[in-house]
Design a protein around this motif. Sequence first.
Motif, mmCIF file in Angstrom:
data_model
loop_
_atom_site.group_PDB
_atom_site.id
_atom_site.type_symbol
_atom_site.label_atom_id
_atom_site.label_comp_id
_atom_site.label_asym_id
_atom_site.label_seq_id
_atom_site.Cartn_x
_atom_site.Cartn_y
_atom_site.Cartn_z
ATOM 1 N N MET A 1 0.916 -1.288 0.119
ATOM 2 C CA MET A 1 0.126 0.077 -0.088
ATOM 3 C C MET A 1 0.733 1.192 -0.074
ATOM 4 O O MET A 1 1.854 1.369 0.806
ATOM 5 N N ALA A 2 0.543 2.142 -0.791
ATOM 6 C CA ALA A 2 1.338 3.341 -0.993
ATOM 7 C C ALA A 2 0.790 4.591 -0.167
ATOM 8 O O ALA A 2 -0.348 4.518 0.185
ATOM 9 N N VAL A 3 1.704 5.114 0.565
ATOM 10 C CA VAL A 3 1.416 6.388 1.127
ATOM 11 C C VAL A 3 1.655 7.685 0.221
ATOM 12 O O VAL A 3 2.837 7.815 -0.187
ATOM 13 N N LEU A 4 0.679 8.694 0.028
ATOM 14 C CA LEU A 4 0.955 9.602 -0.790
ATOM 15 C C LEU A 4 0.551 10.694 0.147
ATOM 16 O O LEU A 4 -0.175 10.997 1.109
ATOM 17 N N LYS A 5 1.559 11.964 -0.427
ATOM 18 C CA LYS A 5 1.436 13.285 0.481
ATOM 19 C C LYS A 5 1.051 14.406 -0.734
ATOM 20 O O LYS A 5 1.479 14.268 -1.917
ATOM 21 N N VAL A 6 0.495 15.411 -0.327
ATOM 22 C CA VAL A 6 0.300 16.486 -1.505
ATOM 23 C C VAL A 6 0.632 17.852 -0.824
ATOM 24 O O VAL A 6 0.633 18.070 0.542
ATOM 25 N N ILE A 7 1.470 18.558 -1.633
ATOM 26 C CA ILE A 7 1.808 19.681 -1.426
ATOM 27 C C ILE A 7 1.261 20.921 -2.332
ATOM 28 O O ILE A 7 0.915 20.568 -3.629
ATOM 29 N N GLU A 8 1.064 22.124 -1.716
ATOM 30 C CA GLU A 8 0.231 22.966 -2.671
ATOM 31 C C GLU A 8 1.385 23.974 -3.034
ATOM 32 O O GLU A 8 2.374 24.525 -2.408
ATOM 33 N N LEU A 9 1.635 24.316 -4.327
ATOM 34 C CA LEU A 9 2.402 25.405 -4.894
ATOM 35 C C LEU A 9 1.733 26.434 -5.716
ATOM 36 O O LEU A 9 0.896 26.323 -6.437
ATOM 37 N N MET A 10 2.640 27.664 -5.857
ATOM 38 C CA MET A 10 2.116 28.640 -6.693
ATOM 39 C C MET A 10 3.386 28.907 -7.574
ATOM 40 O O MET A 10 4.517 28.861 -7.171
ATOM 41 N N ALA A 11 3.107 29.209 -9.017
ATOM 42 C CA ALA A 11 4.153 29.370 -10.002
ATOM 43 C C ALA A 11 3.555 30.372 -10.899
ATOM 44 O O ALA A 11 2.406 30.460 -10.915
#
Length: 66
Positions: A1-11
Amino acid sequence: MAVLKVIELMANSQESWEDATKRALAQASKSVDNIRSVYIQEQSATVRDGKIDEYRVNVKVTFEVI
């Protein structure tokens, strides 16, 4: 089972929203491994003299935590 993380970016980019997205991903790739996807959450632009001056994106980058 994979563990995923989400980050938020602005460009931003002076060329296009697509280029701004590519810039966000390129910068994230310098310090984040195992990137799985990028989700464009929001697009906006600044205007100068009646023309688009700068394209901006707010993206969410998903990566696998190992």
